[in-house]
Design a protein around this motif. Structure first.
Motif, PDB file in Angstrom:
ATOM      1  N   ILE A 141      51.167 -65.430   8.430  1.00 63.25           N
ATOM      2  CA  ILE A 141      49.922 -65.950   8.995  1.00 63.25           C
ATOM      3  C   ILE A 141      49.228 -64.843   9.776  1.00 63.25           C
ATOM      4  O   ILE A 141      49.849 -64.100  10.542  1.00 63.25           O
ATOM      5  N   VAL A 142      47.897 -64.746   9.587  1.00 67.10           N
ATOM      6  CA  VAL A 142      47.111 -63.703  10.253  1.00 67.10           C
ATOM      7  C   VAL A 142      46.379 -64.307  11.444  1.00 67.10           C
ATOM      8  O   VAL A 142      45.759 -65.372  11.338  1.00 67.10           O
ATOM      9  N   TRP A 143      46.461 -63.610  12.559  1.00 63.38           N
ATOM     10  CA  TRP A 143      45.760 -64.014  13.776  1.00 63.38           C
ATOM     11  C   TRP A 143      44.724 -62.958  14.132  1.00 63.38           C
ATOM     12  O   TRP A 143      44.859 -61.782  13.789  1.00 63.38           O
ATOM     13  N   ALA A 144      43.712 -63.395  14.872  1.00 64.25           N
ATOM     14  CA  ALA A 144      42.795 -62.467  15.531  1.00 64.25           C
ATOM     15  C   ALA A 144      43.067 -62.591  17.031  1.00 64.25           C
ATOM     16  O   ALA A 144      42.972 -63.687  17.591  1.00 64.25           O
ATOM     17  N   ILE A 145      43.439 -61.486  17.672  1.00 63.86           N
ATOM     18  CA  ILE A 145      43.821 -61.523  19.092  1.00 63.86           C
ATOM     19  C   ILE A 145      42.742 -60.840  19.913  1.00 63.86           C
ATOM     20  O   ILE A 145      42.467 -59.638  19.735  1.00 63.86           O
ATOM     21  N   LYS A 146      42.103 -61.597  20.764  1.00 59.98           N
ATOM     22  CA  LYS A 146      41.054 -61.065  21.641  1.00 59.98           C
ATOM     23  C   LYS A 146      41.684 -60.707  22.982  1.00 59.98           C
ATOM     24  O   LYS A 146      42.077 -61.584  23.752  1.00 59.98           O
ATOM     25  N   VAL A 147      41.775 -59.405  23.254  1.00 61.29           N
ATOM     26  CA  VAL A 147      42.401 -58.903  24.473  1.00 61.29           C
ATOM     27  C   VAL A 147      41.309 -58.527  25.471  1.00 61.29           C
ATOM     28  O   VAL A 147      40.414 -57.733  25.147  1.00 61.29           O
ATOM     29  N   PHE A 148      41.369 -59.086  26.662  1.00 61.80           N
ATOM     30  CA  PHE A 148      40.359 -58.838  27.686  1.00 61.80           C
ATOM     31  C   PHE A 148      40.712 -57.586  28.486  1.00 61.80           C
ATOM     32  O   PHE A 148      41.863 -57.399  28.894  1.00 61.80           O
ATOM     33  N   ASP A 149      39.727 -56.717  28.689  1.00 56.79           N
ATOM     34  CA  ASP A 149      39.900 -55.514  29.503  1.00 56.79           C
ATOM     35  C   ASP A 149      39.695 -55.902  30.961  1.00 56.79           C
ATOM     36  O   ASP A 149      38.556 -56.025  31.435  1.00 56.79           O
ATOM     37  N   LEU A 150      40.786 -56.092  31.689  1.00 53.45           N
ATOM     38  CA  LEU A 150      40.706 -56.614  33.046  1.00 53.45           C
ATOM     39  C   LEU A 150      40.150 -55.595  34.032  1.00 53.45           C
ATOM     40  O   LEU A 150      39.925 -55.928  35.208  1.00 53.45           O
ATOM     41  N   GLN A 151      39.929 -54.349  33.576  1.00 55.82           N
ATOM     42  CA  GLN A 151      39.306 -53.350  34.439  1.00 55.82           C
ATOM     43  C   GLN A 151      37.787 -53.552  34.509  1.00 55.82           C
ATOM     44  O   GLN A 151      37.130 -53.026  35.407  1.00 55.82           O
ATOM     45  N   LEU A 152      37.260 -54.291  33.546  1.00 59.76           N
ATOM     46  CA  LEU A 152      35.815 -54.521  33.508  1.00 59.76           C
ATOM     47  C   LEU A 152      35.435 -55.670  34.429  1.00 59.76           C
ATOM     48  O   LEU A 152      36.122 -56.687  34.492  1.00 59.76           O
ATOM     49  N   GLU A 153      34.339 -55.490  35.140  1.00 60.41           N
ATOM     50  CA  GLU A 153      33.853 -56.541  36.027  1.00 60.41           C
ATOM     51  C   GLU A 153      33.445 -57.771  35.197  1.00 60.41           C
ATOM     52  O   GLU A 153      32.715 -57.655  34.222  1.00 60.41           O
ATOM     53  N   GLY A 154      33.922 -58.892  35.577  1.00 61.88           N
ATOM     54  CA  GLY A 154      33.583 -60.136  34.880  1.00 61.88           C
ATOM     55  C   GLY A 154      34.563 -60.530  33.799  1.00 61.88           C
ATOM     56  O   GLY A 154      34.418 -61.597  33.196  1.00 61.88           O
ATOM     57  N   ALA A 155      35.576 -59.694  33.530  1.00 60.37           N
ATOM     58  CA  ALA A 155      36.512 -60.010  32.449  1.00 60.37           C
ATOM     59  C   ALA A 155      37.330 -61.254  32.764  1.00 60.37           C
ATOM     60  O   ALA A 155      37.569 -62.102  31.900  1.00 60.37           O
ATOM     61  N   PHE A 156      37.820 -61.373  34.034  1.00 61.03           N
ATOM     62  CA  PHE A 156      38.575 -62.559  34.429  1.00 61.03           C
ATOM     63  C   PHE A 156      37.734 -63.822  34.229  1.00 61.03           C
ATOM     64  O   PHE A 156      38.196 -64.818  33.673  1.00 61.03           O
ATOM     65  N   LYS A 157      36.506 -63.744  34.700  1.00 60.65           N
ATOM     66  CA  LYS A 157      35.617 -64.911  34.602  1.00 60.65           C
ATOM     67  C   LYS A 157      35.318 -65.243  33.139  1.00 60.65           C
ATOM     68  O   LYS A 157      35.244 -66.418  32.756  1.00 60.65           O
ATOM     69  N   SER A 158      35.163 -64.206  32.312  1.00 62.25           N
ATOM     70  CA  SER A 158      34.884 -64.427  30.903  1.00 62.25           C
ATOM     71  C   SER A 158      36.054 -65.121  30.221  1.00 62.25           C
ATOM     72  O   SER A 158      35.875 -66.043  29.417  1.00 62.25           O
ATOM     73  N   PHE A 159      37.287 -64.708  30.533  1.00 65.06           N
ATOM     74  CA  PHE A 159      38.472 -65.339  29.968  1.00 65.06           C
ATOM     75  C   PHE A 159      38.547 -66.802  30.374  1.00 65.06           C
ATOM     76  O   PHE A 159      38.779 -67.689  29.540  1.00 65.06           O
ATOM     77  N   ASP A 160      38.352 -67.055  31.670  1.00 63.99           N
ATOM     78  CA  ASP A 160      38.402 -68.437  32.159  1.00 63.99           C
ATOM     79  C   ASP A 160      37.333 -69.295  31.496  1.00 63.99           C
ATOM     80  O   ASP A 160      37.569 -70.459  31.148  1.00 63.99           O
TER      81      ASP A 160
END
Length: 694
Positions: free
Chosen positions: A432-451
């Motif tokens: 099975i193939v997945w697409a994994i979206k990894v957030f760059d937590l060094q970027l401002e707003g990444a935490f909020k974008s994930f949430d």
């Protein structure tokens, strides 16, 4: 007669028109005349009151942007027709309109009329057609309309009318077309309406109508078009609907209809369009519907249907899109084969059902608990500690597994990068193939974008939105596991020399996107604004079905909110003017982004193309070339690769680009919404299939 129609005349209309005492017909349609008086009152209409022989007044499609004079009733008593469509009129309809007792046709469609329909309209006893479509008229439909016993066409769609439909309209036996859709009408359609045996078109869609469909619906023998979709109808579809043998379009989608699809539909041999989607229909699709040889569009998605899908007649042309999200349909190439289970329930199955019913209360309690927990989470910004609660909704994925299946998040597995991270391809041991979206937590707003993506995607389930399979969250690593889309994004297919989409594929993808946005705006309890729609955020699966992705800056509108303010901007070129200038976002700003993307899809020009300047934008370029020079903006590959029937294809694309222009008006309130966008594009597709596809 003075006919100046279809020119490029500008300026004010002179008041000296009143000196033309013998004038019978005055035509200035489709020009650029305006009103320059300080009062903004359309003074030339006042001057025309001196023309006592005036019979026809056609001023439609001019940017007059003024007010109807209260003395409009002083016009000639011989006046038979007024056409003021698309004039930017912004006033109420004066009550003096009732003085024009010889009026046969009155057309004020697509303006900004306010107030209510004056009761004095009852004196227009010769009136055969009244068109007030697409205005801002409020209040109830006046019962005084029931006095107009010569009325053939009643067009009041796309207003803010409320209350009930007057029962007396059923006594207007001359009525042929009644279009009351896209209002706020409530209660039930009066029983007298079902006695209009000669009515040809009836549209009550997108209201708040309730009750059940009566058996008397079968009395409308002459009916060709019937649309009662997007209401709150309950009960079953009466079998008497099968007696409507001239009906060509039947739309009952987005209601609460129950029971079986009546077998009597087989008698509607003229039927071309049948939409029963988004209801609670049960049982099987009648096999007898195979005799409907003219049926071109069929949709029973999002019901509780089961059993074999008919395979003969028109059903040979229908795809999985017509049967989505049902209980247990089978037998088509894209579904599991049918077994005897659908015909006869075994004793073992009955025992299992009893056990399930016995435990149903426990399961129901658990579901309610989860629902309440998710509702609370949606009402406030998610803190990092709350991610664990939300992760329970998704399948848990470990960091070690994700790192393994992506070869350590290697560049060779990189699918693309976005504002807050990167997407990698991961192949599990089971293939099975997945697409994994990894957030760059060094970027401002990444935490909020994930949430935000967790919050939005946990609430949504739609075939045209990205499906979340799992998630991985820790203080120093956050990732979403998404359904893999093997055909990449729309941007690749539009702007790469190695890929090509034909006309039908492009139209299908944009209809898929419209379906997804329509669900975001209307299909969930809280309207959701995507805010970043563009070709790179539209992914294509193995069947070239479009999926909207990237909800990192999506906005959930609160109770009663139609517009909110934000400091987070999306991609320039695709954002609406009010979004870029004031940070105001609404469902209308999504419609704007969709319109720009739609024009890009069929012109192959990005909104930031080097040919565009401050004076010339993508929208302006398309607008200036419609309709006479439309071939200048069409992607030449569309006509070159496909060949044949070129003129019909040009006409089809012209209609599509016109939708794009309607999505991208400067004023948000003037844009069409996603429901209307979807409906128009689906009709364009039907015509395309009819005229072009072999």
């Amino acid at each position: 007669m003075l006919d100046l129609g279809v020119n490029h005349f500008t300026g004010a209309i002179p008041r000296s028109l009143g000196n033309l005492r013998l004038l019978e017909q005055f035509v200035i349609s489709q020009n650029d005349f305006s009103e320059d008086s300080l009062s903004k009152e359309l003074s030339f209409i006042i001057s025309l009151s001196n023309c006592k022989h005036l019979r026809r007044l056609w001023i439609n499609e001019n940017p007059l942007n003024g007010f109807l004079p209260k003395s409009i009733g002083n016009l000639s008593s011989s006046l038979e027709f007024i056409d003021a469509t698309r004039c930017g009129i912004r006033s109420e309809i004066p009550s003096s309109i009732g003085n024009l007792s010889n009026l046969i046709g009155l057309n004020f469609a697509t303006n900004s009329l306010t107030g209510v329909i004056p009761t004095t309209i009852k004196w227009l006893l010769k009136l055969q057609m009244i068109d007030l479509t697409d205005n801002q008229i409020q209040g109830a439909i006046p019962s005084e309309l029931c006095y107009l016993l010569n009325l053939e066409g009643l067009y009041l769609a796309k207003n803010k009318l409320s209350g009930v439909v007057p029962s007396g309209l059923g006594n207007v036996t001359t009525l042929r077309y009644a279009y009351l859709n896209s209002n706020k009408l409530s209660s039930v359609i009066p029983t007298s309406f079902w006695s209009l045996r000669d009515i040809l078109g009836l549209d009550m869609s997108e209201n708040c109508l309730t009750g059940s469909l009566p058996a008397e619906i079968g009395n409308l023998k002459a009916l060709v078009y019937l649309n009662l979709s997007n209401n709150q109808y309950l009960g079953g579809i009466p079998s008497t609907v099968g007696t409507l043998q001239d009906l060509q379009e039947l739309a009952l989608e987005h209601n609460k209809l129950q029971g079986l699809i009546p077998d009597s539909l087989k008698n509607m041999l003229q039927l071309r369009h049948l939409d029963l989607s988004f209801n609670n229909l049960e049982g099987e699709i009648p096999n007898s519907l195979q005799v409907l040889s003219d049926l071109q569009y069929f949709n029973v998605s999002y019901n509780r249907l089961r059993g074999p899908i008919p395979h003969g007649g028109p059903f040979t042309n229908f795809t999985n899109l017509s049967f989505l999200s049902n209980e247990a349909l089978c037998g088509a190439p894209w579904r599991q084969p049918c077994t005897s289970t659908f015909q006869h329930e075994s004793g073992t199955k009955r025992i299992v059902m009893i056990v399930l019913l016995a435990s149903g209360s426990v399961i129901l309690a658990l579901v309610i608990s989860i629902f309440l927990m998710r509702s609370k989470l949606r009402k406030k910004t998610l803190a990092p500690t709350q991610n664990l609660l939300l992760m329970a909704i998704f399948e848990r994925a470990s960091f070690h597994e994700l790192r393994k299946i992506t070869n350590g998040f290697s560049e060779s597995n990189l699918l693309g990068s976005g504002s807050f991270g990167s997407v990698y391809k991961g192949i599990r041991e089971n293939g099975i193939v997945w697409a994994i979206k990894v957030f760059d937590l060094q970027l401002e707003g990444a935490f909020k974008s994930f949430d935000r993506e967790c919050e939005v995607l946990s609430c949504l389930r739609h075939r045209n939105l990205t499906k979340v399979i799992g998630a991985c969250s820790s203080p120093d690593f956050k990732a979403l596991v998404l359904e893999y889309m093997p055909n990449g994004c729309l941007e690749k297919w539009l702007h790469s020399n190695h890929h090509f989409l034909n006309m039908k594929q492009r139209l299908d993808v944009m209809i898929d996107v419209a379906c997804g946005l329509e669900y975001l705006h209307y299909g969930y309890s809280t309207p959701i604004v995507h805010r970043n729609l563009k070709p790179s955020n539209i992914l294509l699966d193995q069947d070239m079905v479009g999926h909207v992705c990237d909800f990192g800056i999506a906005k959930l509108l609160g109770d009663g909110e139609s517009m909110v303010q934000t400091k987070t901007l999306a991609t320039f070129g695709y954002i609406a003017p009010e979004y870029g200038l004031e940070g105001l976002v609404s469902t209308s700003s999504d419609a704007y982004s969709f319109g720009i993307t739609l024009m890009e899809t069929f012109t192959k020009r990005k909104p930031k193309d080097k040919m565009f300047t401050e004076e010339l934008s993508l929208r302006r370029w398309v607008q200036d070339c419609l309709p006479d020079s439309i071939i200048q903006v069409i992607d030449v590959d569309l006509l070159h690769h496909e060949g044949g029937l070129v003129q019909r294809k040009i006409e089809c694309i012209s209609s599509i680009l016109q939708v794009g222009l309607s999505c991208t008006t400067y004023v948000p309130e003037e844009r069409i919404n996603m429901k209307e966008i979807l409906r128009v594009l689906q009709k364009i597709k039907l015509q395309f299939i009819k005229d072009i596809v072999p």
